[in-house]
Design a protein around this motif. Sequence first.
Motif, PDB file in Angstrom:
ATOM      1  N   GLN A   1       0.824  -1.209   0.000  1.00  0.00           N
ATOM      2  CA  GLN A   1       0.000   0.000   0.000  1.00  0.00           C
ATOM      3  C   GLN A   1       0.862   1.264   0.000  1.00  0.00           C
ATOM      4  O   GLN A   1       0.479   2.276  -0.595  1.00  0.00           O
ATOM      5  CB  GLN A   1      -1.017   0.009   1.155  1.00  0.00           C
ATOM      6  CG  GLN A   1      -0.425   0.103   2.536  1.00  0.00           C
ATOM      7  CD  GLN A   1      -0.045  -1.235   3.153  1.00  0.00           C
ATOM      8  OE1 GLN A   1       0.109  -2.237   2.474  1.00  0.00           O
ATOM      9  NE2 GLN A   1       0.115  -1.241   4.473  1.00  0.00           N
TER      10      GLN A   1
ATOM     11  N   GLN B   1       2.262   1.671  -3.521  1.00  0.00           N
ATOM     12  CA  GLN B   1       1.194   2.195  -4.380  1.00  0.00           C
ATOM     13  C   GLN B   1       1.014   3.699  -4.166  1.00  0.00           C
ATOM     14  O   GLN B   1       0.809   4.447  -5.128  1.00  0.00           O
ATOM     15  CB  GLN B   1      -0.121   1.458  -4.120  1.00  0.00           C
ATOM     16  CG  GLN B   1      -1.247   1.886  -5.035  1.00  0.00           C
ATOM     17  CD  GLN B   1      -0.948   1.590  -6.496  1.00  0.00           C
ATOM     18  OE1 GLN B   1      -0.614   0.460  -6.850  1.00  0.00           O
ATOM     19  NE2 GLN B   1      -1.061   2.596  -7.357  1.00  0.00           N
ATOM     20  N   LYS B   2       1.103   4.154  -2.920  1.00  0.00           N
ATOM     21  CA  LYS B   2       0.974   5.595  -2.642  1.00  0.00           C
ATOM     22  C   LYS B   2       2.077   6.384  -3.351  1.00  0.00           C
ATOM     23  O   LYS B   2       1.823   7.469  -3.893  1.00  0.00           O
ATOM     24  CB  LYS B   2       1.015   5.878  -1.137  1.00  0.00           C
ATOM     25  CG  LYS B   2      -0.189   5.363  -0.380  1.00  0.00           C
ATOM     26  CD  LYS B   2      -1.414   6.158  -0.715  1.00  0.00           C
ATOM     27  CE  LYS B   2      -2.584   5.693   0.130  1.00  0.00           C
ATOM     28  NZ  LYS B   2      -3.815   6.351  -0.258  1.00  0.00           N
TER      29      LYS B   2
ATOM     30  N   MET C   1       3.695   5.384  -6.055  1.00  0.00           N
ATOM     31  CA  MET C   1       3.389   5.313  -7.480  1.00  0.00           C
ATOM     32  C   MET C   1       2.343   6.363  -7.835  1.00  0.00           C
ATOM     33  O   MET C   1       2.495   7.092  -8.827  1.00  0.00           O
ATOM     34  CB  MET C   1       2.903   3.908  -7.854  1.00  0.00           C
ATOM     35  CG  MET C   1       4.004   2.882  -7.817  1.00  0.00           C
ATOM     36  SD  MET C   1       3.448   1.164  -7.984  1.00  0.00           S
ATOM     37  CE  MET C   1       2.506   1.200  -9.476  1.00  0.00           C
ATOM     38  N   ASP C   2       1.303   6.466  -7.031  1.00  0.00           N
ATOM     39  CA  ASP C   2       0.255   7.466  -7.257  1.00  0.00           C
ATOM     40  C   ASP C   2       0.827   8.887  -7.171  1.00  0.00           C
ATOM     41  O   ASP C   2       0.475   9.764  -7.965  1.00  0.00           O
ATOM     42  CB  ASP C   2      -0.881   7.297  -6.253  1.00  0.00           C
ATOM     43  CG  ASP C   2      -1.653   5.999  -6.433  1.00  0.00           C
ATOM     44  OD1 ASP C   2      -1.537   5.357  -7.501  1.00  0.00           O
ATOM     45  OD2 ASP C   2      -2.372   5.618  -5.484  1.00  0.00           O
ATOM     46  N   PHE C   3       1.715   9.107  -6.210  1.00  0.00           N
ATOM     47  CA  PHE C   3       2.368  10.407  -6.038  1.00  0.00           C
ATOM     48  C   PHE C   3       3.084  10.824  -7.317  1.00  0.00           C
ATOM     49  O   PHE C   3       2.891  11.931  -7.831  1.00  0.00           O
ATOM     50  CB  PHE C   3       3.338  10.328  -4.851  1.00  0.00           C
ATOM     51  CG  PHE C   3       4.215  11.528  -4.661  1.00  0.00           C
ATOM     52  CD1 PHE C   3       3.689  12.747  -4.286  1.00  0.00           C
ATOM     53  CD2 PHE C   3       5.587  11.421  -4.816  1.00  0.00           C
ATOM     54  CE1 PHE C   3       4.509  13.860  -4.078  1.00  0.00           C
ATOM     55  CE2 PHE C   3       6.415  12.513  -4.606  1.00  0.00           C
ATOM     56  CZ  PHE C   3       5.873  13.733  -4.249  1.00  0.00           C
TER      57      PHE C   3
ATOM     58  N   ILE D   1       2.713   9.610 -10.390  1.00  0.00           N
ATOM     59  CA  ILE D   1       1.756   9.764 -11.496  1.00  0.00           C
ATOM     60  C   ILE D   1       1.079  11.126 -11.394  1.00  0.00           C
ATOM     61  O   ILE D   1       0.920  11.831 -12.393  1.00  0.00           O
ATOM     62  CB  ILE D   1       0.720   8.621 -11.502  1.00  0.00           C
ATOM     63  CG1 ILE D   1       1.377   7.325 -11.954  1.00  0.00           C
ATOM     64  CG2 ILE D   1      -0.471   8.973 -12.397  1.00  0.00           C
ATOM     65  CD1 ILE D   1       0.525   6.082 -11.747  1.00  0.00           C
ATOM     66  N   ASN D   2       0.692  11.505 -10.182  1.00  0.00           N
ATOM     67  CA  ASN D   2       0.044  12.803  -9.980  1.00  0.00           C
ATOM     68  C   ASN D   2       0.978  13.964 -10.326  1.00  0.00           C
ATOM     69  O   ASN D   2       0.533  14.990 -10.850  1.00  0.00           O
ATOM     70  CB  ASN D   2      -0.483  12.936  -8.560  1.00  0.00           C
ATOM     71  CG  ASN D   2      -1.672  12.029  -8.296  1.00  0.00           C
ATOM     72  OD1 ASN D   2      -2.346  11.604  -9.224  1.00  0.00           O
ATOM     73  ND2 ASN D   2      -1.907  11.720  -7.041  1.00  0.00           N
TER      74      ASN D   2
ATOM     75  N   THR E   1       1.268  14.136 -14.239  1.00  0.00           N
ATOM     76  CA  THR E   1       0.047  14.532 -14.942  1.00  0.00           C
ATOM     77  C   THR E   1      -0.567  15.819 -14.400  1.00  0.00           C
ATOM     78  O   THR E   1      -1.635  16.219 -14.850  1.00  0.00           O
ATOM     79  CB  THR E   1      -1.002  13.395 -14.863  1.00  0.00           C
ATOM     80  OG1 THR E   1      -1.311  13.128 -13.490  1.00  0.00           O
ATOM     81  CG2 THR E   1      -0.492  12.130 -15.531  1.00  0.00           C
TER      82      THR E   1
ATOM     83  N   ASP F   1      -0.809  11.166   3.594  1.00  0.00           N
ATOM     84  CA  ASP F   1      -0.932  10.486   2.306  1.00  0.00           C
ATOM     85  C   ASP F   1      -0.147  11.282   1.276  1.00  0.00           C
ATOM     86  O   ASP F   1      -0.586  12.340   0.831  1.00  0.00           O
ATOM     87  CB  ASP F   1      -2.415  10.388   1.901  1.00  0.00           C
ATOM     88  CG  ASP F   1      -2.624   9.690   0.575  1.00  0.00           C
ATOM     89  OD1 ASP F   1      -1.627   9.267  -0.059  1.00  0.00           O
ATOM     90  OD2 ASP F   1      -3.795   9.572   0.167  1.00  0.00           O
TER      91      ASP F   1
ATOM     92  N   ALA G   1       0.358  10.718  -1.775  1.00  0.00           N
ATOM     93  CA  ALA G   1      -0.209  10.718  -3.134  1.00  0.00           C
ATOM     94  C   ALA G   1      -1.023  11.972  -3.428  1.00  0.00           C
ATOM     95  O   ALA G   1      -1.108  12.407  -4.574  1.00  0.00           O
ATOM     96  CB  ALA G   1      -1.068   9.487  -3.345  1.00  0.00           C
TER      97      ALA G   1
END
Length: 137
Positions: free
Chosen positions: A81, A84-85, A87-89, A91-92, A95, A133, A135
């Motif tokens: 988890q 994943q956070k 990875m999301d960070f 990506i954010n 983009t 968090d 992300a």
Amino acid sequence: YVELWYFTPKGCEVAASHAVTLEADTFTITKADSNLTLLPSRTSAVPKGHIIQDQHLSFSDMSIAKNNLIPHMTKCHWPPQLVQKFMDFFINLETHPIRSQPQGEQALLIYQAEARRDWYRDFAASKDNKTFDIAGI
């Protein structure tokens, strides 16, 4: 906390060229903020002058480095988890609409550097291994 530079092609090249075979139980003491940390001696083999802080990387180098960082987090048994956070960070960051504005990439690099540093600092100080968090931008 590890600067992303270590995960760039140049960082990997410099680290490999300065790698030394030492006994597994050889350590050095390093100071980070007000904390003293024991590190295996081989991790301190890269001269400090070569290391580029996150906010001074190019956006391209940051993108390449995070692609190398994420698999290492998994290899080091980070909880899925948290991986994943992160990875999301990233990506954010890649983009985010500000990226297309003048100096937007530089702003995101500075934000990334400070957010990651703050996250690691909070995580290290946390008694229950919880922090904000990362992300969310």
